[in-house]
Design an enzyme around this catalytic site. Structure first.
Site, short mmCIF file in Angstrom:
data_model
loop_
_atom_site.label_atom_id
_atom_site.label_comp_id
_atom_site.label_asym_id
_atom_site.label_seq_id
_atom_site.Cartn_x
_atom_site.Cartn_y
_atom_site.Cartn_z
N ASP A 1 0.86 -1.17 0.00
CA ASP A 1 0.00 0.00 0.00
C ASP A 1 0.90 1.23 0.00
OD1 ASP A 1 -2.31 1.67 0.40
OD2 ASP A 1 -3.24 0.00 1.49
N ASP B 1 -2.96 4.78 -2.47
CA ASP B 1 -4.00 5.38 -1.66
C ASP B 1 -4.41 6.76 -2.21
OD1 ASP B 1 -5.37 5.03 1.03
OD2 ASP B 1 -4.41 6.97 1.41
N GLU C 1 -6.39 4.07 -5.94
CA GLU C 1 -7.69 4.28 -5.29
C GLU C 1 -8.19 5.64 -5.72
OE1 GLU C 1 -9.74 4.58 -0.86
OE2 GLU C 1 -7.83 5.53 -1.29
N HIS D 1 -11.21 -2.52 3.42
CA HIS D 1 -11.08 -2.20 4.85
C HIS D 1 -11.82 -0.93 5.25
CE1 HIS D 1 -8.25 0.29 2.81
NE2 HIS D 1 -8.07 1.01 3.89
N ASP D 2 -12.40 -0.22 4.29
CA ASP D 2 -13.14 1.01 4.57
C ASP D 2 -14.66 0.82 4.48
OD1 ASP D 2 -10.78 2.54 4.80
OD2 ASP D 2 -10.80 3.06 2.67
#
Ligand code: TEU
Length: 540
Positions: A96, A197, A239, A313-314
């Site tokens: 990430d 990200d 993302e 994960h969000d």
């Protein structure tokens, strides 16, 4: 063909995956110890959420040293071992990359803060006060102003997330070169690529209150590619909450040398009231949702590439969000798996999804860890919302839903840790766990495993054209894939009730390739579908 085009990626949120040393926090040796399980599932790569040094204001998305491992997660040797052990099993580790911002405890920011003429000052975004106030009304994703005043220097710094996540200034060339150096450090270690990200934010123009899709965004990505990714056989996924099919092509058209693909979120926001926040809930309109997903399927017919996902994960767990995690948990978990994994693009599985893990229900804010939910709770209480309303929104949409520990077996704390888990294990671990799933041929796990194998065996799933069927049906999602004379028909009923549909021009000879109700035949003129029934046939 690139390796990631017929790959399936599995996301590991390390804090919640597997603890190896009894401190209640998942760690890297824990992940390594579960590689055999992931190999059994059949995945090709792990997207590893951040494991770098971090004060954990946002659980690792606030990085204080990109080239050090957080001691909670282990050591750099552990990381090297994970990469090597993954490689033995054909599993690449995708890191990430959080470079829209750092932690305020990163050395760059510690330096930058020292004085206006510090060599690192310009690595971040500073502005003078305007009339004694913040320069403008930009807000942080985690509530409140995006500007925090720094007493010592008398200026504000920008943070689109928490105040402990100052935004990097991508205008600064030296900063960009430092980021590329750091990326090469990881690439030279043999990682499989990066998930980037909030990458659509790096070209922001804060004075114009423009955050996503700034004018230099793609110049930066091209430069990044040139200095880091070029000539390396790695995958990158950005993302991008702002992506539209047109903008997604800019990132992922191979001719442009930017990224392999992006995560788009259109289908993830349709159960929210338009123009409001993720907490302002609305019932999902399946017709609208089908259209959104189909638009993306069709857009990448030629150039560019899709990513496919239901959760991360969000976000909440798909089986709880759009399925039925009670009466039809197994059926609906398999239904969403079949629906997604036969689409075109690279599928992502979020840890625990493959065993049908569910949202968890809380009754008090004290049970919540997530900074986003906690900040929203306090802000909305002040605004006059009731506690019940807010807790309901957290139960439906809160990020902790995805972050409860993976349920490995029915022993205490679900086999996640021998200590006290950092976030409570869900009580349903006694029946929903990996050990059970592995031993039960009818489990959700075995459907995921089968779907991953189907993608490996059938180029039609990877390359076939996508055609939406029954576009106006409000309960049934149906589509076709066509490839070199071969045709796949996929039907998925997103409903607690029985449904009946009829389809024209369907093959009379076909093979049922996957089903969640042991279906062996289809009467196309009158297809009776059980609650959450999904299946796919192949013809030609
Ligand atoms: O998420 C980006 C982001 O915009 C999220 O805040 C999102 O809006 C929200 O969580 C949706 O529920 C990325 C990471 O995935 C997230 O975990 C980080 O908190 C965030 O960036 C900051 O790094």
């Amino acid at each position: 063909m690139k390796w990631w085009q017929n790959a399936v990626v599995y996301q590991v949120y390390p804090r919640s995956f597997q603890d190896s040393n009894g401190d209640g926090i998942g760690d890297i040796p824990g992940i390594t110890s579960r590689l055999d399980y992931l190999e059994e599932l059949g995945i090709d790569a792990i997207w590893l959420s951040p494991v770098y040094a971090s004060p954990n204001d946002d659980n690792g998305y606030d990085i204080s040293d990109y080239q050090a491992i957080h001691p909670e997660f282990g050591t750099m040797e552990d990381m090297d071992e994970l990469i090597a052990e993954g490689e033995k099993r054909g599993i690449r580790i995708v890191m990430d990359l959080v470079v829209n911002h750092t932690s305020d405890e990163h050395n760059w920011f510690v330096e930058a803060r020292k004085s206006k003429d510090n060599a690192y000052r310009d690595y971040y975004i500073w502005r003078d006060p305007v009339d004694g106030q913040a320069p403008n009304d930009l807000t942080s994703a985690f509530n409140g102003s995006a500007w925090t005043f720094d007493e010592d220097s008398g200026q504000y710094y920008l943070h689109l997330f928490s105040r402990k996540q100052p935004d990097l200034n991508w205008e600064n060339e030296r900063m960009r070169q430092d980021v590329y150096k750091m990326m090469n450090f990881w690439l030279d270690k043999g990682v499989g690529g990066f998930r980037l990200d909030v990458i659509d934010l790096i070209g922001k123009l804060p004075d114009e209150k423009l955050t996503a899709n700034g004018p230099k965004l793609h110049d930066y990505l091209k430069e990044m590619h040139e200095h880091t990714l070029k000539g390396r056989d790695v995958m990158t996924v950005g993302e991008t909450w702002s992506a539209t099919p047109d903008s997604a092509k800019l990132y992922s058209d191979p001719a442009r040398n930017e990224l392999s693909m992006v995560f788009q979120f259109e289908h993830m926001m349709l159960d929210e009231q338009p123009g409001k926040t993720k907490w302002d809930l609305k019932e999902l309109d399946l017709v609208e949702w089908k259209q959104a997903l189909s638009k993306w399927q069709v857009a990448f017919k030629e150039d560019g590439w899709n990513s496919l996902f239901w959760n991360n994960h969000d976000t909440p767990r798909v089986v709880s969000r759009w399925g039925n995690d009670d009466t039809y948990r197994i059926e609906s978990a398999k239904c969403f798996a079949i629906l997604l994994h036969l689409m075109k693009g690279t599928p992502y599985i979020y840890q625990g999804e493959e065993i049908g893990m569910t949202n968890r229900i809380i009754t008090s804010i004290d049970e919540v860890d997530d900074i986003e939910s906690r900040n929203m709770y306090h802000e909305r209480l002040e605004q006059g919302y009731s506690k019940e309303e807010i807790l309901h929104a957290i139960n439906v949409k809160g990020r902790d839903n995805a972050r409860t520990p993976v349920q490995w077996d029915s022993s205490e704390h679900a086999g996640f840790t021998t200590g006290k888990p950092w976030l409570a294990v869900q009580p349903n671990y006694t029946s929903i766990n990996v050990e059970q799933a592995l031993s039960d041929k009818e489990s959700v796990f075995h459907t995921y495993k089968q779907l991953i194998q189907l993608r490996k065996d059938h180029p039609a799933i990877v390359w076939g054209d996508y055609i939406l069927l029954l576009p106006d049906n409000p309960n049934v999602f149906a589509y076709e894939r066509q490839y070199q004379g071969e045709k796949w028909v996929v039907l998925a009923s997103i409903s607690d009730e029985k449904q009946k549909v009829s389809l024209d021009d369907m093959p009379t000879e076909y093979e049922v390739m996957v089903t969640n109700y042991n279906r062996s035949a289809v009467d196309w003129n009158s297809v009776d579908l059980n609650p959450y029934e999904a299946f796919a046939v192949r013809a030609g």
